[in-house]
Design a protein around this motif. Structure first.
Motif, PDB file in Angstrom:
ATOM      1  N   GLU A  14      -0.140   6.772  -6.479  1.00  0.00           N
ATOM      2  CA  GLU A  14       0.370   5.539  -7.085  1.00  0.00           C
ATOM      3  C   GLU A  14       1.400   5.850  -8.161  1.00  0.00           C
ATOM      4  OE1 GLU A  14      -1.378   1.520  -9.293  1.00  0.00           O
ATOM      5  OE2 GLU A  14      -2.672   3.253  -8.963  1.00  0.00           O
ATOM      6  N   HIS A  16       4.673   3.487 -10.390  1.00  0.00           N
ATOM      7  CA  HIS A  16       5.569   2.342 -10.588  1.00  0.00           C
ATOM      8  C   HIS A  16       5.193   1.174  -9.677  1.00  0.00           C
ATOM      9  CE1 HIS A  16       7.851   4.832 -13.215  1.00  0.00           C
ATOM     10  NE2 HIS A  16       8.392   5.571 -12.265  1.00  0.00           N
ATOM     11  N   THR A  18       3.837   1.171  -6.726  1.00  0.00           N
ATOM     12  CA  THR A  18       3.754   1.496  -5.302  1.00  0.00           C
ATOM     13  C   THR A  18       2.518   2.331  -5.041  1.00  0.00           C
ATOM     14  OG1 THR A  18       6.165   1.455  -5.060  1.00  0.00           O
ATOM     15  CG2 THR A  18       4.913   2.596  -3.352  1.00  0.00           C
ATOM     16  N   ARG A  19       1.730   1.916  -4.060  1.00  0.00           N
ATOM     17  CA  ARG A  19       0.475   2.602  -3.745  1.00  0.00           C
ATOM     18  C   ARG A  19       0.483   3.050  -2.290  1.00  0.00           C
ATOM     19  NH1 ARG A  19      -4.259   1.250  -7.065  1.00  0.00           N
ATOM     20  NH2 ARG A  19      -5.529   1.333  -5.164  1.00  0.00           N
ATOM     21  N   ASP A  49       0.403  -0.381  -0.442  1.00  0.00           N
ATOM     22  CA  ASP A  49       1.632  -0.849   0.194  1.00  0.00           C
ATOM     23  C   ASP A  49       1.822  -0.216   1.570  1.00  0.00           C
ATOM     24  OD1 ASP A  49       2.926  -2.456  -2.080  1.00  0.00           O
ATOM     25  OD2 ASP A  49       2.437  -0.550  -3.038  1.00  0.00           O
ATOM     26  N   ARG A 107      11.273   5.198   3.074  1.00  0.00           N
ATOM     27  CA  ARG A 107      11.034   4.825   1.685  1.00  0.00           C
ATOM     28  C   ARG A 107      10.068   3.653   1.660  1.00  0.00           C
ATOM     29  NH1 ARG A 107      13.349   5.862  -3.254  1.00  0.00           N
ATOM     30  NH2 ARG A 107      13.249   4.201  -4.819  1.00  0.00           N
ATOM     31  N   ILE A 108       9.011   3.784   0.871  1.00  0.00           N
ATOM     32  CA  ILE A 108       8.042   2.714   0.653  1.00  0.00           C
ATOM     33  C   ILE A 108       8.075   2.386  -0.832  1.00  0.00           C
ATOM     34  CG2 ILE A 108       5.639   1.982   0.773  1.00  0.00           C
ATOM     35  CD1 ILE A 108       6.796   2.399   3.529  1.00  0.00           C
ATOM     36  N   GLY A 109       8.507   1.171  -1.177  1.00  0.00           N
ATOM     37  CA  GLY A 109       8.614   0.816  -2.586  1.00  0.00           C
ATOM     38  C   GLY A 109       9.546   1.769  -3.293  1.00  0.00           C
ATOM     39  N   LYS A 110       9.036   2.455  -4.310  1.00  0.00           N
ATOM     40  CA  LYS A 110       9.852   3.390  -5.077  1.00  0.00           C
ATOM     41  C   LYS A 110       9.553   4.844  -4.751  1.00  0.00           C
ATOM     42  CE  LYS A 110      10.562   0.127  -8.821  1.00  0.00           C
ATOM     43  NZ  LYS A 110      10.623  -0.104 -10.277  1.00  0.00           N
TER      44      LYS A 110
END
Length: 257
Positions: A14, A16, A18-19, A49, A107-110
């Motif tokens: 995890e 920022h 994003t998990r 996520d 890319r997933i989230g950040k």
């Protein structure tokens, strides 16, 4: 970056907001194998996520656990896994699959994810024709994390993975033998050395054990974690080993230079 080990190969990475959830096994039992240490993960464990699935074996792609995962989470799975998921769980799950193979990036989230090789049998087994590549994942945020999946040492390991800040490294198994395509504590320490990790978190040990085999090879249940820590101190004493218990977390800061 925060990393939580839920037992076996199930972790949350995890940062920022994003998990990422790896190889989710969120129940107390997998067929004849039962959870022997720590309670079944809470509903918090399923919040993510995206799910990263390393290979098709039932203790890594655990279809019974998918309903416990966030209903909108992407399922990043080995190429060929979506058909298996669809046949068992339906299109609500298979439509969320992103099939990948070594070398793919997303890319997933950040967080940036690179798919890497794992030296392991990728077939579903024992009574299934489904198969796919066994994978590891390199996750990049403010720190970099290698989730090795199930693997043995292989020649290109350093070239694919290194350098990395954290290694989520398998050191054992779930039964009275450790077959090919796995790392024991000695080979796991060598793998960490090869990828240049500064922090190692041993996983894939001390969680599940076959029903009726309580007294069979107990040395393969809890000891691999401590044995890995001792071996790592011999191989590279600069590596920090975080020996977690199920549901315990650790904080990681800073990039390797």
């Amino acid at each position: 970056m925060r990393i939580t080990w839920w037992g076996h190969s199930t972790t949350t990475i995890e940062e920022h907001g994003t998990r990422l959830l790896t190889d989710p096994v969120l129940t107390s039992r997998i067929a004849h194998v039962r959870r022997r240490r720590g309670p079944a993960p809470t509903t918090e464990a399923g919040r993510c996520d995206a799910v990263l699935v390393s290979h098709l074996h039932a203790d890594h792609l655990h279809l019974t656990s998918l309903p416990k995962v966030s209903p909108d989470a992407a399922l990043v799975v080995p190429r060929g896994a979506a058909k298996l998921i669809d046949s068992h769980s339906g299109s609500h799950y298979s439509d969320r699959c992103i099939e990948v193979a070594p070398g793919n990036q997303l890319r997933i989230g950040k967080l940036d994810i690179t798919v890497v090789t794992a030296d392991h049998d990728g077939r579903r087994l024992p009574w299934s024709a489904h198969r796919g590549p066994a994978l590891g994942f390199r996750v990049e945020g403010s720190s970099s994390v290698w989730f090795a999946g199930d693997t043995d040492l292989y020649d290109a390991m350093a070239a694919e993975v290194a350098p990395v800040d954290v290694a989520l490294i398998p050191v054992g198994g779930w039964g009275p033998s450790l077959g090919p395509g796995h790392l024991d504590p000695v080979r796991a320490a060598e793998a960490v050395r090869r990828v240049g990790a500064r922090i190692a978190i041993p996983v894939h040990f001390g969680t599940f054990w076959p029903i009726g085999c309580d007294r069979l090879r107990p040395d393969l249940f809890l000891p691999p974690g401590e044995e890995f820590k001792k071996e790592m101190a011999q191989v590279d004493p600069a590596v920090q080993v975080d020996l977690l218990t199920p549901a315990e977390s650790t904080e990681v800061a800073g990039h390797v230079e």
